[in-house]
Design a protein around this motif. Structure first.
Motif, short mmCIF file in Angstrom:
data_model
loop_
_atom_site.label_atom_id
_atom_site.label_comp_id
_atom_site.label_asym_id
_atom_site.label_seq_id
_atom_site.Cartn_x
_atom_site.Cartn_y
_atom_site.Cartn_z
N GLY A 171 1.87 17.17 5.36
CA GLY A 171 1.41 15.95 4.71
C GLY A 171 2.21 14.75 5.20
O GLY A 171 3.06 14.85 6.09
N LYS A 172 1.95 13.60 4.62
CA LYS A 172 2.64 12.38 5.03
C LYS A 172 2.49 11.33 3.93
O LYS A 172 1.47 11.26 3.26
CB LYS A 172 2.04 11.84 6.34
N GLN A 173 3.52 10.53 3.76
CA GLN A 173 3.44 9.39 2.84
C GLN A 173 3.98 8.16 3.54
O GLN A 173 5.09 8.16 4.03
CB GLN A 173 4.21 9.63 1.54
N ASN A 174 3.14 7.14 3.59
CA ASN A 174 3.52 5.86 4.19
C ASN A 174 3.55 4.79 3.12
O ASN A 174 2.73 4.82 2.20
CB ASN A 174 2.52 5.47 5.29
N VAL A 175 4.46 3.84 3.25
CA VAL A 175 4.57 2.76 2.28
C VAL A 175 4.56 1.43 3.00
O VAL A 175 5.35 1.20 3.93
CB VAL A 175 5.86 2.89 1.44
N ARG A 222 0.84 -1.19 0.00
CA ARG A 222 0.00 0.00 0.00
C ARG A 222 0.88 1.25 0.00
O ARG A 222 1.97 1.24 0.57
CB ARG A 222 -0.90 0.06 1.24
N VAL A 223 0.41 2.28 -0.63
CA VAL A 223 1.04 3.60 -0.56
C VAL A 223 -0.01 4.59 -0.09
O VAL A 223 -1.00 4.83 -0.79
CB VAL A 223 1.61 4.04 -1.93
N GLY A 224 0.17 5.09 1.11
CA GLY A 224 -0.77 6.06 1.67
C GLY A 224 -0.20 7.46 1.58
O GLY A 224 0.90 7.71 2.06
N THR A 225 -0.94 8.36 0.95
CA THR A 225 -0.45 9.72 0.77
C THR A 225 -1.44 10.72 1.33
O THR A 225 -2.62 10.72 0.97
CB THR A 225 -0.23 10.04 -0.72
N MET A 226 -0.97 11.55 2.25
CA MET A 226 -1.74 12.68 2.76
C MET A 226 -1.03 13.93 2.26
O MET A 226 0.07 14.26 2.70
CB MET A 226 -1.76 12.65 4.29
N PRO A 227 -1.59 14.64 1.28
CA PRO A 227 -0.90 15.81 0.73
C PRO A 227 -0.91 16.97 1.72
O PRO A 227 -1.80 17.06 2.56
CB PRO A 227 -1.72 16.14 -0.53
#
Length: 308
Positions: free
Chosen positions: A269-273, A182-187
């Motif tokens: 923001g945040k991006q999780n992988v 999964r790639v979660g992106t919070m801009p």
């Protein structure tokens, strides 16, 4: 060397390797040719600490022989194995290939073990003691590094023992997540929210959704501004599993709790992988692992140990 965008480092390794071997050979050759004029007592005339004299003895043949063997071995190794930058060597051997061969052999040997659980529903597999033990070992080897040995996660890594799922907690969704990642992106949303004061107001409104301590005045002012967040998180903060947008009204905080943490999230923001595991685990292993993960927050179906 394929990870680099040019041949520089490959050529660098080739040059360093070849020059090192040539240097050793030249050094040995020069040492063998050099003749030092010795005094009558077979010393070179060099004296240290007043009475330590260097004798003019030739190199021992066994030492010279080992030196020559080392050079010949190095040249032979470079012919048959990868050692010159990006060259593969005549045997085509590679550490990655050897690893893959070992993995394939191990998977073939373990296939009968996993075949026991291939047809059973995941809920039933989760209740099988043998499958649980295998799933636990798979989890410890592949998942515990991020989610913890107790699967309760930590800041930035989801807790797998509760009912809070970013993308869904059904067996099918868990299998999909493990398989594809999964790639979660919070801009960063500060520009859309408004001023720095507006960001604080929205942060307090978010806190109010879960009944967390907050400034009620700021929360009231932040509610209209929350509209830009509702597109993903829902008007009531219930989240959206199709997008992987977390719930904001359950008092479960993945990246930190409190006004400062929420303000930082809105601003930066945040991006999780979550890395895909399909290249590391077989389909059968993923199924057993998914059953183990599902069972951490659900009551597995009661079942006797599967028979081979």
């Amino acid at each position: 060397m394929s990870d680099f965008i040019s041949d520089f480092w490959s050529n660098y390794v080739i040059a360093a390797t070849v020059l090192s071997i040539l240097g050793c050979a030249i050094l040995l050759w020069l040492t063998g040719r050099k003749r030092v004029v010795a005094d009558a007592d077979n010393t070179t005339g060099h004296v240290w600490d007043g009475d330590l004299r260097e004798a003019n003895n030739p190199l021992p043949l066994w030492w010279v022989g080992l030196f020559v063997i080392t050079i010949v071995f190095a040249v032979g190794y470079l012919v048959f194995f990868p050692g010159l930058g990006g060259t593969q060597g005549r045997l085509g051997w590679s550490a990655a290939g050897a690893y893959q061969a070992e993995v394939q052999k191990a998977n073939a040997e373990l296939a009968p073990v996993y075949a026991r659980f291939a047809q059973a529903p995941v809920e039933q597999v989760a209740g099988d003691p043998a499958a649980h033990a295998i799933g636990e070992r798979l989890f410890m080897n592949n998942c515990a590094q991020c989610h913890g040995s107790d699967a309760r996660g930590s800041k930035g890594f989801p807790n797998l023992t509760d009912k809070d799922w970013l993308h869904g907690g059904t067996p099918e969704k868990i299998i999909e997540t493990i398989t594809l990642g999964r790639v979660g992106t919070m801009p960063p949303m500060a520009a859309a929210v408004g001023s720095a004061d507006d960001v604080k107001n929205v942060a307090n409104y978010v806190l109010s959704l879960s009944g967390s301590p907050h400034d009620s005045v700021r929360a009231g002012l932040g509610k209209p501004r929350f509209a830009v967040c509702a597109a993903c998180h829902g008007a009531d903060g219930s989240g959206n599993q199709a997008l992987g947008a977390p719930r904001l009204n359950d008092n479960i905080w993945l990246h930190g709790y409190g006004e400062a943490a929420i303000v930082a999230m809105i601003n930066n923001g945040k991006q999780n992988v979550m890395p895909a595991q399909q290249d590391r685990l077989t389909e059968a292993q993923i199924r057993v692992l998914a059953a183990y993960v599902w069972g951490l927050s659900n009551v597995p179906a009661t079942t006797a140990s599967a028979k081979p």
